[in-house]
Design a protein around this motif. Structure first.
Motif: not given
Length: 347
Positions: A169-177, A179-187, A196-200
Motif C-alpha cells: 500500500a502507498e495511500s493512507l488517509m485520515v478522515h478530517p471529521v 478521525g478514522r484511518v483508511y489505507i488503499a492497497s496498491k494492485h 481501520g478501527p474507530a480508534e487505533l
C-alpha cells in the motif's frame, strides 16, 4: 598515486543509478507517445505550484497540508531514510522544519502522511517492497509542531494488519471529521480501500477491513470538509463523493499532471486545490484547481486550460482508460525493477 578499485557496493550503486535513469526515461517516452496530453499537463502548473529544493528530499512519497502553518506542506522520503518528516514552505520550496521521530523502530517503507482532526500527523510505514508479504506494517502518530524548526518528538507507533492478509500500500488517509484511518492497497486489478478501527490502539494489532474496491492508487486525501476522497495513480486522478464511510459511484476525473513517479496528493487547507507531488530530486509539486463536482450520471466540469470537449468526451473502458491500462503493466515493471535494483544495492 595508486588508486583502490571501486568496492562492490559502489559498483552496485552506480548500476542502480544508471538503470533507474534509463528505465524512467523509457517510461516517460512511452507515456508521452500513448497519452498525448501527458507532456503538456506537467508544464501547466498553477500559481501555487512549487519545487522542493531540499537535497535531502529525494523520494517525496506523501504530502499533507498544514492547518496551523499557512502554505506549509509536510512530506517524507520513501525508504532508505531515517525517521524524518519535513515541512516545506510552498512560497519558497525551502524546508522550514525537520522532525525526527523517537520512540519508534527503524522505518521500513514510508509511503504516506495525513493530518487528523486532532491536529496530529499520521505517517504510514505501509509499503511492502516484497510484494505484499510482510504480515504487519506500522503507522506513526505525533502532534503537528506549533513552532517550525528542527525538533525531535516522541511518536506513537501502531501495528497494522489486514483482515484478508498482507498487502502492498502507498495511500493512507485520515478522515478530517471522524478521525478514522483508511489505507488503499496498491494492485493493478484488485486494489482495496481498508478501514481501520474507530480508534487505533498501541497495545496490539489494529485490523483493517476491506470496505470498497479502488483502482491502482499511489496516494489519496480527503477534502478538508470530509465530503470527498481524492485518489491518484500513475496516470489519472479521481475524486469521489464520500458518504456513510464509503466512496460513492465512479468518481469524477481530475486533470492530474504527468509526473515521472506520481507518488503523492493532498488538498490545500481551504479545499480549493489538489497538490500533486512526485519522487525525485528537486521534484515539482503541481497545483490543480478542483473542478465542480459532476451531477450523478453526468460529467465533471473541465479544468482550466482543458479543451471544451474534455467535459463530455466519454472515458475509455476501465479505471485508467485503455491507453493507461496498456501502460500499467510496463510501468509496474519499471518501478518494480527500480525497487529491485535498490534492494540489491543495499545488500
Amino acid at each position: 598515486m595508486r588508486l583502490s578499485p571501486p568496492s562492490a557496493a559502489a559498483l552496485a550503486r552506480a548500476a542502480t543509478t544508471t538503470a533507474t535513469t534509463a528505465l524512467t526515461a523509457a517510461a516517460a517516452v512511452v507515456v508521452v507517445a500513448v497519452l498525448p496530453g501527458a507532456a503538456s499537463a506537467a508544464q501547466s502548473p498553477g500559481a501555487s505550484s512549487f519545487t522542493i529544493s531540499d537535497p535531502r528530499i529525494k523520494e517525496s512519497s506523501g504530502l499533507a497540508a498544514s492547518r496551523i502553518h499557512p502554505g506549509v506542506y509536510w512530506t517524507h522520503n520513501d525508504s532508505e531514510d531515517g525517521p524524518y518528516v519535513y515541512a516545506v514552505d510552498s512560497a519558497t520550496g525551502n524546508t522550514v522544519a525537520r522532525v525526527t521521530l523517537s520512540g519508534i523502530g527503524r522505518p521500513r517503507d514510508v509511503e504516506a502522511i495525513s493530518l487528523g482532526p486532532d491536529g496530529q500527523l499520521y505517517v504510514g510505514d505501509i509499503g511492502d517492497n516484497r510484494g505484499g508479504t510482510w504480515d504487519h506494517v506500522w503507522i506513526y502518530r505525533f502532534q503537528e509542531p506549533r513552532q517550525l524548526g528542527d525538533v525531535t518528538v516522541k511518536a506513537t507507533q501502531f501495528t497494522v494488519r489486514y483482515e484478508d492478509g498482507p498487502r502492498d500500500a502507498e495511500s493512507l488517509m485520515v478522515h478530517p471529521v471522524t478521525g478514522r484511518v483508511y489505507i488503499a492497497s496498491k494492485h493493478e486489478s484488485r486494489g482495496g480501500l481498508y478501514e481501520g478501527p474507530a480508534e487505533l490502539s498501541a497495545g496490539g494489532a489494529n485490523v483493517f477491513r476491506r470496505v470498497a474496491d479502488v483502482p491502482w492508487v499511489t496516494d489519496g486525501a480527503f477534502s478538508p470538509d470530509g465530503n470527498r476522497l481524492a485518489l491518484r495513480g500513475y496516470f489519472t486522478a479521481r475524486t469521489y463523493p464520500w458518504k456513510d464511510g464509503r466512496p460513492q459511484g465512479e468518481g469524477e476525473r481530475v486533470d492530474a499532471p504527468w509526473q515521472g513517479q506520481a507518488e503523492s496528493v493532498t488538498y490545500t487547507a481551504d479545499g480549493g486545490t489538489l497538490m500533486f507531488g512526485s519522487e525525485g530530486a528537486s521534484s515539482r509539486v503541481v497545483a490543480v484547481p478542483v473542478a465542480a463536482a459532476a451531477t450523478p450520471g453526468g460529467s465533471a466540469s473541465p479544468q482550466p486550460g482543458s479543451p471544451p470537449e474534455a467535459a463530455t468526451a466519454p472515458e475509455p473502458t476501465g479505471s485508467f482508460g485503455k491507453g493507461a491500462l496498456v501502460l500499467a503493466g510496463g510501468l509496474a515493471l519499471v518501478f518494480g525493477a527500480k525497487r529491485l535494483f535498490r534492494r540489491r544495492a543495499r545488500d
